[in-house]
Scaffold this motif. Structure first.
Motif, PDB file in Angstrom:
ATOM      1  N   LEU A   1      26.281   5.251  46.355  1.00 30.42           N
ATOM      2  CA  LEU A   1      26.662   5.834  45.065  1.00 30.42           C
ATOM      3  C   LEU A   1      26.105   5.009  43.915  1.00 30.42           C
ATOM      4  O   LEU A   1      25.605   5.524  42.928  1.00 30.42           O
ATOM      5  CB  LEU A   1      28.182   5.914  44.969  1.00 30.42           C
ATOM      6  CG  LEU A   1      28.853   6.895  45.922  1.00 30.42           C
ATOM      7  CD1 LEU A   1      30.365   6.782  45.825  1.00 30.42           C
ATOM      8  CD2 LEU A   1      28.406   8.319  45.607  1.00 30.42           C
ATOM      9  N   TRP A   2      26.204   3.699  44.057  1.00 32.37           N
ATOM     10  CA  TRP A   2      25.765   2.782  43.014  1.00 32.37           C
ATOM     11  C   TRP A   2      24.261   2.940  42.743  1.00 32.37           C
ATOM     12  O   TRP A   2      23.828   3.110  41.609  1.00 32.37           O
ATOM     13  CB  TRP A   2      26.100   1.359  43.450  1.00 32.37           C
ATOM     14  CG  TRP A   2      25.836   0.298  42.431  1.00 32.37           C
ATOM     15  CD1 TRP A   2      24.621  -0.068  41.923  1.00 32.37           C
ATOM     16  CD2 TRP A   2      26.801  -0.541  41.797  1.00 32.37           C
ATOM     17  NE1 TRP A   2      24.776  -1.081  41.019  1.00 32.37           N
ATOM     18  CE2 TRP A   2      26.102  -1.393  40.919  1.00 32.37           C
ATOM     19  CE3 TRP A   2      28.196  -0.659  41.897  1.00 32.37           C
ATOM     20  CZ2 TRP A   2      26.745  -2.356  40.152  1.00 32.37           C
ATOM     21  CZ3 TRP A   2      28.823  -1.636  41.136  1.00 32.37           C
ATOM     22  CH2 TRP A   2      28.105  -2.463  40.262  1.00 32.37           C
TER      23      TRP A   2
ATOM     24  N   PRO B   1      25.616  11.941  43.050  1.00 35.25           N
ATOM     25  CA  PRO B   1      26.783  11.404  42.341  1.00 35.25           C
ATOM     26  C   PRO B   1      26.977  11.993  40.960  1.00 35.25           C
ATOM     27  O   PRO B   1      28.077  12.013  40.455  1.00 35.25           O
ATOM     28  CB  PRO B   1      26.496   9.905  42.263  1.00 35.25           C
ATOM     29  CG  PRO B   1      25.063   9.741  42.572  1.00 35.25           C
ATOM     30  CD  PRO B   1      24.625  10.916  43.368  1.00 35.25           C
ATOM     31  N   ARG B   2      25.895  12.476  40.317  1.00 35.69           N
ATOM     32  CA  ARG B   2      26.120  12.968  38.953  1.00 35.69           C
ATOM     33  C   ARG B   2      26.356  14.468  38.882  1.00 35.69           C
ATOM     34  O   ARG B   2      26.742  14.956  37.821  1.00 35.69           O
ATOM     35  CB  ARG B   2      25.018  12.529  37.994  1.00 35.69           C
ATOM     36  CG  ARG B   2      23.654  12.561  38.535  1.00 35.69           C
ATOM     37  CD  ARG B   2      22.628  11.832  37.687  1.00 35.69           C
ATOM     38  NE  ARG B   2      22.031  10.779  38.489  1.00 35.69           N
ATOM     39  CZ  ARG B   2      21.934   9.547  38.124  1.00 35.69           C
ATOM     40  NH1 ARG B   2      22.349   9.175  36.957  1.00 35.69           N
ATOM     41  NH2 ARG B   2      21.402   8.663  38.921  1.00 35.69           N
TER      42      ARG B   2
ATOM     43  N   ARG C   1      23.443   6.295  41.295  1.00 35.86           N
ATOM     44  CA  ARG C   1      23.933   6.451  39.922  1.00 35.86           C
ATOM     45  C   ARG C   1      23.049   5.695  38.941  1.00 35.86           C
ATOM     46  O   ARG C   1      22.629   6.216  37.924  1.00 35.86           O
ATOM     47  CB  ARG C   1      25.356   5.908  39.840  1.00 35.86           C
ATOM     48  CG  ARG C   1      25.921   5.859  38.444  1.00 35.86           C
ATOM     49  CD  ARG C   1      26.923   6.971  38.261  1.00 35.86           C
ATOM     50  NE  ARG C   1      27.083   7.390  36.875  1.00 35.86           N
ATOM     51  CZ  ARG C   1      27.905   6.811  36.024  1.00 35.86           C
ATOM     52  NH1 ARG C   1      28.616   5.772  36.405  1.00 35.86           N
ATOM     53  NH2 ARG C   1      28.025   7.261  34.794  1.00 35.86           N
TER      54      ARG C   1
ATOM     55  N   THR D   1      29.859   3.052  48.749  1.00 39.41           N
ATOM     56  CA  THR D   1      29.681   2.697  47.345  1.00 39.41           C
ATOM     57  C   THR D   1      28.245   2.230  47.091  1.00 39.41           C
ATOM     58  O   THR D   1      27.707   2.439  46.007  1.00 39.41           O
ATOM     59  CB  THR D   1      30.674   1.589  46.957  1.00 39.41           C
ATOM     60  OG1 THR D   1      31.941   1.923  47.494  1.00 39.41           O
ATOM     61  CG2 THR D   1      30.770   1.457  45.460  1.00 39.41           C
TER      62      THR D   1
ATOM     63  N   ILE E   1      34.414  11.893  45.009  1.00 41.38           N
ATOM     64  CA  ILE E   1      34.363  11.103  46.258  1.00 41.38           C
ATOM     65  C   ILE E   1      35.408  10.006  46.218  1.00 41.38           C
ATOM     66  O   ILE E   1      36.147   9.768  47.172  1.00 41.38           O
ATOM     67  CB  ILE E   1      32.956  10.508  46.453  1.00 41.38           C
ATOM     68  CG1 ILE E   1      31.954  11.635  46.717  1.00 41.38           C
ATOM     69  CG2 ILE E   1      32.954   9.483  47.584  1.00 41.38           C
ATOM     70  CD1 ILE E   1      30.538  11.146  46.939  1.00 41.38           C
TER      71      ILE E   1
ATOM     72  N   SER F   1      34.681   4.204  39.378  1.00 43.88           N
ATOM     73  CA  SER F   1      34.799   4.607  40.781  1.00 43.88           C
ATOM     74  C   SER F   1      34.359   3.526  41.778  1.00 43.88           C
ATOM     75  O   SER F   1      35.062   3.283  42.764  1.00 43.88           O
ATOM     76  CB  SER F   1      34.007   5.889  41.024  1.00 43.88           C
ATOM     77  OG  SER F   1      34.585   6.926  40.282  1.00 43.88           O
TER      78      SER F   1
ATOM     79  N   MET G   1      30.700  11.761  42.075  1.00 46.02           N
ATOM     80  CA  MET G   1      31.063  10.369  42.300  1.00 46.02           C
ATOM     81  C   MET G   1      32.567  10.164  42.161  1.00 46.02           C
ATOM     82  O   MET G   1      33.211   9.534  43.003  1.00 46.02           O
ATOM     83  CB  MET G   1      30.334   9.521  41.258  1.00 46.02           C
ATOM     84  CG  MET G   1      30.676   8.065  41.309  1.00 46.02           C
ATOM     85  SD  MET G   1      29.143   7.157  41.331  1.00 46.02           S
ATOM     86  CE  MET G   1      29.656   5.627  40.688  1.00 46.02           C
TER      87      MET G   1
ATOM     88  N   THR H   1      34.619   7.811  36.196  1.00 46.14           N
ATOM     89  CA  THR H   1      33.426   7.796  37.031  1.00 46.14           C
ATOM     90  C   THR H   1      32.843   6.394  37.103  1.00 46.14           C
ATOM     91  O   THR H   1      32.479   5.901  38.166  1.00 46.14           O
ATOM     92  CB  THR H   1      32.369   8.743  36.436  1.00 46.14           C
ATOM     93  OG1 THR H   1      33.017   9.944  36.076  1.00 46.14           O
ATOM     94  CG2 THR H   1      31.265   9.005  37.421  1.00 46.14           C
TER      95      THR H   1
END
Ligand SMILES: Nc1ncnc2c1ncn2[C@@H]1O[C@H](COP(=O)(O)OP(=O)(O)OP(=O)(O)O)[C@@H](O)[C@H]1O
Ligand SMILES: Nc1ncnc2c1ncn2[C@@H]1O[C@H](COP(=O)(O)OP(=O)(O)OP(=O)(O)O)[C@@H](O)[C@H]1O
Ligand SMILES: [Mg+2]
Ligand SMILES: [Mg+2]
Lengths: 502, 327, 308, 323
Positions: free
Chosen positions: D224-225, D152-153, D228, D221, D165, D43, D162, D40
């Protein structure tokens, strides 16, 4: 009676910055016939091919397919119209498979729009079988040898249902065995009623396979006709604009003392036990099929690759050549076969190309002296009859033949003891070829030792005092005097003797 | 056959006419324009002491940029220069803590620079690895060694004499760094444009294979260029360490991209084979003027970097755009 | 004198909530003093070189005073000396510079007090004792290092508490997050993470939440109420401390003004008036402490989270 | 034997060896739960490496991916702050990333500016734009909505979304590269740009497409970043572009273009990701980490490049083969 042309070009004009490559040319291609396109280097032959295949857009003129005007805005559309070409440059990709190379740009697709790999592979195999090539369609191109690659290029041209097949100097890199196979292929295509455009500088092959000819000169159309009943001299005159009388002007030279002695040169994978002696004033021919390893040996002599064994003496002194710089110091220079990649430093002006190995002489204490450089460059380029606008013009702007002259000038300016010319006339038109031969004779006459690598038998026989034939990395024979016959050379090159013995 | 020989003129356009149309003249115009803009925008700009301070914005980076320019002309690149500074500075700190005087400290810095350059050079020229990725690796390696040596500590307390390099003045407002910068510009300009070595660098950048087939010792020259870049990074390390008066492993972070930006803005083709030192000098000055002028207006650094980024693309794109629109 | 007194408040980097709050305090002081112009500036990232370029342009503008929170104790010294040579008053606040580079330094609080506070915050919730780890900012940040040092000094007072590791998150959210994850991984019995940095504490609290260890691992240290509010409520952090950054910016401005207008001189033992914050007294190093750190927990977090 | 020749196989072995080495010092690292965590964590690197791989295949490089990621992430956070639903944010940031990539692509395609110069410039411009958007302010966890942070989590079948994906992206890009004409064109353009034109493939357009893909992945991303790590600021993922290039190089993507595989890129990223995750865990001093990852990169390049070196043409036939 003549059928209607499949494809006609009328008044095609194409200009590049500073050059009018095509100036209102015409060309007709007929079904079931081979039309040879003839012209000097830079006459515009490859340019017309690119116009026909949609790579270049003409600035003027018309392309007629079956009498209907068409345009080819990109390579795809030319393909779809059934025009396909084997280009002068390789159009292949190392990291793709053979099948992908054949079908890139027009691969069969599945319903989902994905490439249908199975269908592609099956069709590729069929085409390869059709031309007698035993190449696995799934192999990566990078694992293939030169001859197989060429067959892939041909297969690629045949992968579309073409009506017009163009071949731009297809034989330049082939040895005569593959050339013979190519002729057969051309015959097959003719029988299938395809129109073929064949570009070559070699008159023997033109006379052998062409039905018609068209000649270009300096981007203009100068004539066309039937092959039957046409004399070679007439074509040459049309092409060059004057007559070229003596093609191989070998003058008898004074052969002097040994200059270069090579003993037992070997390389782990490329060549073995190369031994010969070269004398001052001598032209030593190296003949062999493409891939026989001649270039490899020459590059080892020039310090590019290192031999694993063997010794080399110059004027009796043992010299170890670990780099090109040492070879030049020792008086050995090499005019490479691959002009574009290894000969000319494109991006640098002509005079800088010429003085590159002589900077120690033209400069002082490591500093440049431009006046000296221009002087040296002027001397040698004029002796070679270079055609250029000025000496500080980028060498990339010159035609191939003129680039070759600059490369030769570069080496002569170092005043070498031995000059190695690797395929010096490959892809060079007949007029320039004569100039190169003339000049080689003159050099030998002045006492320079010359090695000439060539795959053309007439050239080897016409120019050499002695011929060494190589096969698969080894010397297969040495011929001089009466024994220098085409038969002997070919036998040695393909190893017929050995087969008969077995 | 000499009967048909024709005269080929040496040149068709005079060097002066060429210079007028060159990239360098464009940069000069840009530099003058920015200078005038700055003068109008801030009352503090036209002050000799302030201008002298402003030179610190570019002198160290430009010193490296000269060597980098030669490297890029030869078709290579060195992204580890910032890390070399860190390692060289660390070496200087170690030399100092062992009791070395100023000359030895400087030698330690230059020597480390050379060693790092030799390491890069050996990997690229010796083993034939691509320089862009090699130096991405050594960028971590060199700075990493600094971190191993220093950890969370710093070297401070350099001798008073050492401060001269980064803080001293030679004459009035002329700083020592400015003198080193000028000297380096002249040396590298001469080396690239007036010597056989420089000519060979251009040849290698345009076609390394043909250069080798012309009897040039390509790998040796590449190696020397990496050495020079290492050396100049060492010189910059001396100046920067002296100016900061201390060493931490994070010193000169991000220098490499600024150096490359100066070189490219200076008209050196990133693909190798063309460019001049004069262009690099002008580009360094343009960058210095832009950052200092915007700094006087208290524009945040990141906004300045937008300007620099836009300048970089704009200066290259606009001439191309114009010539495209014309045809 | 018509010209306003121009005071530059230089942050470690722009955009960090803590410094933005300090800038608010500086404006408050300016309004109170009248005739003062605040230039709030700083580099984009926390590097000494970036800060030097900012300082150079401030020197060129001949500001009257510079109050800087330094990214590097030593590297700024030569530049700041030059500023002082040109008649500019220089003080440091929050994160200090070496004494040669400034006239005085304003600590948000006294270092020993902070050192004691951060370990006490952890220990208070660990009556049985246990393992704690420190998540710091960069290995070069002065104040973090001082606080951790002071913390180590008083560890004797907390015999059951063991500091198992110190790691560095470089004041980057993702790196701090990963380091916090690494700590929980390496020390399965970890009871608390002490992050004396506002970036680190938030990242660590997030990591603890994501690892499902809320209640097992307590995150504490120094942070901003506005950023920590959620984590206090979720229980990832029982409590944390901070001084008021608004007050800090306010005080730094007051001191810079007093020194620049010669209302006070910076010498050991001198006392300087700082408006509503009272006064500070310089010690023999030319340092002064503003106030005690203040502890935030579930009981008071809402009151402050909307302020800074 | 031929398996060993494949770069991907060598890399897979290297990864296994690395894991074994780490496990010998710290067995808990190789528990499935922890490996899932490492996956993860890696990723984002894998996602960006996928995009970078396609760009590098076409002989270009994209130094702006990290800045693109940061800008898209910030915009995602700002949109979330404005109450825009996640279902809108997600396509919006992907489109925005693609658009930023398209800017790079257009400059490379239409003006022929070398990609390294273009992306060096856009890298600073994109990052600077974040500053202009927010005036440098951070957006913290409490300012982000819970749904934004949760995606994402959220776990599915033991792996966070995440990672899923990322896996889906790897499969899609893998399929596109292997089976779409455009995917094959990447290799053609990078391997022999001149010839690609003859085969009817537009070099510029293919490079453009690669930049757009890299940009879209960076945009994804970015969201997601931010979600996250639950924080957005100017310097997010600063310097990450070099990690991404390093991952590709370790994965055997030839920097000169035309050669490399999706599997290679993924494994290169995993290799770096494992090192980055393991070093803090196995108790190696943080000060050693940088030097160690630098050495790993150098060794990987040396192995990759030397292994790829052409073995010569082998003109000489071995005697037994000839007989
Ligand atoms: N892309 C280009 N840009 C500028 N000039 C070009 C370009 N392509 C061809 N030319 C010029 O156009 C002319 C015709 O070139 P072309 O390649 O068609 O010659 P050719 O007849 O095929 O010669 P050869 O026998 O050497 O292959 C030459 O003068 C060449 O220099
Ligand atoms: N396997 C191969 N892959 C790629 N190129 C090849 C291969 N084999 C030969 N070539 C190229 O084909 C050309 C001729 O091959 P090579 O130089 O080996 O032949 P030779 O016998 O040494 O001499 P000659 O130059 O007379 O052909 C060269 O340009 C070489 O680079
Ligand atoms: Mg041609
Ligand atoms: Mg050859």
């Amino acid at each position: 009676m003549q059928p209607d042309p499949v494809l006609s070009l009328r008044g095609i004009v194409k200009t590049f910055p500073g050059v009018r490559a095509l100036d209102g040319v015409r060309l007709d291609l007929f079904p079931g016939q081979v039309t040879a396109l003839i012209g000097e280097n830079g006459a515009g032959k490859s340019t017309i091919v690119k116009v026909l295949t949609g790579i270049y857009q003409p600035d003027g003129g018309q392309i007629l397919l079956d009498g209907q005007p068409v345009t080819f805005p990109d390579a795809q559309s030319a393909h779809c119209a059934g025009v396909t070409a084997i280009h002068q440059e390789t159009v292949l990709f190392d990291e793709l498979t053979v099948a992908e190379n054949i079908f890139i740009g027009h691969a069969p697709r599945t319903r989902w729009g994905l490439i249908d790999r199975r269908a592609m592979r099956a069709r590729a195999e069929k085409i390869l079988r059709g031309i007698g090539a035993d190449i696995p369609a799934g192999a990566k191109l990078r694992d293939l040898g030169i001859a197989s690659r060429h067959l892939v290029a041909i297969a690629r041209a045949l992968s579309v249902d073409a009506r017009v097949v163009i071949m731009d100097e297809p034989t330049a890199a082939l040895s005569h065995k593959e050339i013979a196979e190519l002729y057969e292929l051309v015959e097959t295509l003719k029988r299938q009623g395809k129109a073929i455009l064949f570009i070559s500088h070699k008159f023997d092959e033109i006379f052998r396979i062409a039905d018609r000819w068209t000649v270009f000169r300096d981007g203009t159309f100068v004539g066309e006709g039937e092959m039957a009943g046409t004399e070679e001299a007439e074509l040459v005159r049309l092409m060059v604009g004057r007559s070229v009388d003596q093609i191989y002007p070998k003058r008898p030279a004074q052969i002097g003392d040994p200059v270069l002695t090579v003993a037992g040169y070997s390389h782990p994978t490329e060549f073995e036990d190369i031994t010969f002696t070269l004398h001052a004033g001598e032209i030593l021919g190296f003949y062999g099929l493409v891939g026989a390893g001649r270039s490899e040996v020459m590059q080892a002599l020039f310090g590019i690759t290192r031999p694993s064994k063997g010794a080399c003496r110059i004027d009796g002194q043992v010299r170890v050549l670990r780099s090109t710089a040492q070879a030049v110091d020792a008086g050995i220079v090499y005019v490479p076969e691959d002009r574009g990649a290894q000969g000319a430093v494109k991006g640098l002006p002509i005079f800088q190309n010429v003085t590159l190995p002589s900077l120690a002489r033209t400069g002082r204490a490591g500093f440049l002296r431009l006046a000296e450089e221009f002087k040296l460059a002027r001397d040698y380029t004029q002796r070679l009859d270079l055609r250029a606008a000025s000496l500080d013009q980028d060498i990339a702007l010159l035609s191939g033949g003129n680039q070759q002259k600059v490369v030769i000038a570069k080496w002569l300016a170092t005043r070498p003891r031995v000059i190695i010319l690797d395929e010096p006339t490959k892809g060079i038109d007949i007029g320039s070829k004569a100039a190169v031969h003339d000049f080689m004779s003159e050099l030998a006459g002045q006492g320079l030792a010359v090695i000439m690598v060539s795959s053309e038998i007439p050239e080897v026989l016409g120019m050499s005092d002695r011929v060494i034939v190589m096969r698969e990395g080894r010397i297969a024979g040495e011929f001089a005097g009466d024994r220098m016959t085409p038969e002997n050379l070919v036998r040695a090159a393909v190893g017929i003797d050995r087969k008969e013995a077995a | 056959m000499t009967a048909t020989a024709r005269q080929i003129p040496d040149r068709l356009t005079s060097p002066a006419a060429r210079a007028l149309k060159s990239w360098e003249s464009l940069l000069l115009v840009v530099a003058v324009a920015i200078f005038l803009l700055n003068t109008m925008a801030s009352p503090y700009f036209l002050d000799p002491w302030n201008l002298s301070d402003a030179t610190f914005n570019f002198t160290e980076k430009a010193m490296i940029a000269f060597a980098m320019a030669m490297l890029i002309v030869a078709g290579e690149i060195d992204l580890s220069v910032g890390a070399i500074i860190a390692l060289a500075s660390t070496a200087m700190g170690m030399a100092m803590s062992l009791g070395a005087g100023t000359p030895l400290i400087v030698l330690a810095g230059l020597g480390t620079g050379l060693l790092c350059g030799a390491f890069n050079g050996a990997l690229v020229a010796g083993l034939g690895l691509p320089s862009i990725v090699v130096t991405i690796g050594t960028m971590s390696l060199f700075r990493g060694i600094s971190y191993i040596v220093l950890g969370d500590t710093a070297f401070t307390g350099y001798p008073a004499g050492f401060a001269w390099f980064g803080q001293g003045y030679v004459f009035w407002v002329i700083t020592v760094e400015l003198v080193i910068f000028t000297f380096a510009a002249v040396v590298f300009g001469t080396l690239l444009h007036r010597t056989s070595f420089g000519r060979m660098v251009y040849a290698i950048g345009n076609n390394p294979v043909a250069a080798r087939f012309s009897g040039i010792r390509v790998d040796r020259i590449r190696f020397i260029l990496f050495l020079l870049t290492g050396l100049m990074s060492g010189v910059a390390a001396v100046c920067l360490t002296s100016r900061l008066g201390s060493t931490r492993p994070s010193i000169a972070a991000g220098f490499e991209l600024e150096v490359v930006t100066i070189v490219v803005l200076g008209g050196v083709s990133i693909l190798g084979g063309s460019g001049t030192i004069l262009g690099v000098v002008l580009a360094a000055i343009v960058m210095g003027l832009v950052t200092f002028g915007l700094g006087l207006l208290n524009v945040p650094g990141i906004v300045m970097s937008i300007v620099v980024g836009a300048l970089l693309i704009g200066v290259i794109a606009i001439p191309r755009l114009i010539s495209k629109l014309r045809t | 004198q018509d010209e306003p007194v121009r005071i530059a408040l230089v942050a470690k980097a722009l955009g960090i909530g803590f410094f933005e709050a300090a800038a608010k305090g500086a404006e408050e002081a300016a309004a109170e003093l009248g005739d003062v112009e605040i230039i709030y500036t700083g580099p984009t990232d926390t590097t000494a070189e970036g800060q030097i370029e900012v300082l150079n342009s401030l020197i060129a503008q001949r500001v009257d005073a510079i109050a800087v929170s330094a990214n590097d104790t030593d590297a700024l010294v030569p530049t700041l000396k030059r500023a002082m040579d040109r008649g500019i008053t220089v003080i440091s606040w929050d994160s200090g510079v070496a004494p040669e580079g400034r006239e005085m330094h304003l600590n948000p609080s006294s270092a020993p007090l902070i050192g004691n506070t951060i370990i006490k915050l952890a220990a208070d919730h660990l009556p049985e004792g246990g393992q704690v780890a420190v998540l710091s900012a960069t290995s070069t940040s002065t104040n973090q290092n001082t606080w951790i040092e002071e913390m180590q000094k008083v560890m004797g007072d907390y015999p059951n508490i063991e500091v198992v590791a110190t790691v560095y998150g470089d004041d980057l959210a993702d790196k701090s997050y990963r380091e916090a994850q690494g700590l929980m991984q390496s020390y399965p019995d970890l009871d608390a993470i002490i992050a004396p940095t506002s970036v680190g504490i938030v990242a660590a609290a997030q990591a603890v939440t994501d690892a499902g260890k809320v209640g097992e691992v307590n995150v504490t240290g120094l942070g901003l109420p506005s950023e920590m509010a959620g984590h206090v409520k979720s229980g990832a952090s029982q409590s944390f401390a901070i001084w008021n950054p608004i007050d800090l910016g306010y005080s730094a401005t007051m001191i810079a003004h007093a020194l620049a207008t010669d209302e006070a001189t910076a010498e050991p033992g001198a006392t300087i008036q700082i408006g509503r914050m009272g006064e500070v007294t310089l010690d023999e190093n030319g340092e002064a402490a503003m106030a005690d750190p203040f502890t935030y927990d579930a009981s008071n977090i809402d009151e402050f989270s909307s302020i800074f | 034997m031929s398996i060993l020749k494949s770069r991907e196989a060598v890399l897979a072995l290297a990864i296994l060896a690395l894991l074994a080495l780490i496990a010998s010092r710290f067995p808990a690292f190789v528990t499935p739960a922890n490996l899932a965590r490492v996956l993860t964590d890696t990723s984002p690197l894998i996602l960006l490496a996928l995009g970078q791989m396609t760009v590098i295949l076409t002989k270009c490089i994209d130094l702006s991916v990290a800045a693109n990621l940061a800008l898209c992430g910030m915009v995602a956070a700002l949109l979330d702050g404005m109450g825009v639903p996640l279902a809108v944010i997600l396509p919006a940031v992907i489109a925005m990333g693609a658009a930023l990539g398209a800017v790079n692509g257009l400059l490379v395609w239409k003006l022929g500016i070398p990609s390294i110069v273009v992306t060096l410039g856009t890298m600073t411009i994109y990052r600077g734009t974040i500053f202009l958007l927010t005036n440098g302010a951070w957006i913290n966890a409490h300012q982000l909505s819970d749904t934004f942070k949760a995606l994402p989590r959220a776990e599915m079948l033991g792996l966070p979304v995440m990672a899923w994906i990322m896996i889906v992206a790897v499969l899609l890009v893998g399929l596109a590269v292997a089976r779409l004409p455009l995917g094959r064109a990447l290799y053609a353009v990078g391997g022999n740009p001149h010839a690609a034109g003859y085969a009817g493939i537009s070099v510029g357009r293919t490079q453009f497409a690669a930049f757009v893909l890299a940009g879209a992945l960076a945009g994804l991303t970015g969201y997601l970043w931010i979600a996250r790590y639950a924080v957005a600021y100017v310097d997010i993922a600063g310097g990450f572009e070099l990690d991404v290039v390093a991952a590709c190089v370790i994965g055997g993507i030839a920097i000169a273009g035309g050669a490399g595989t999706v599997a290679g890129a993924v494994m290169g990223a995993l290799f770096l990701g494992i090192i980055k995750n393991a070093l803090p865990v196995v108790g190696i001093s943080p000060f050693w980490q940088m030097a160690i990852s630098g050495s790993a990169i150098l060794i990987a390049i040396a192995v990759n490049t030397l292994a790829r070196r052409a073995p010569g043409r082998i003109i000489l036939k071995r005697e037994e083969a000839a007989a």
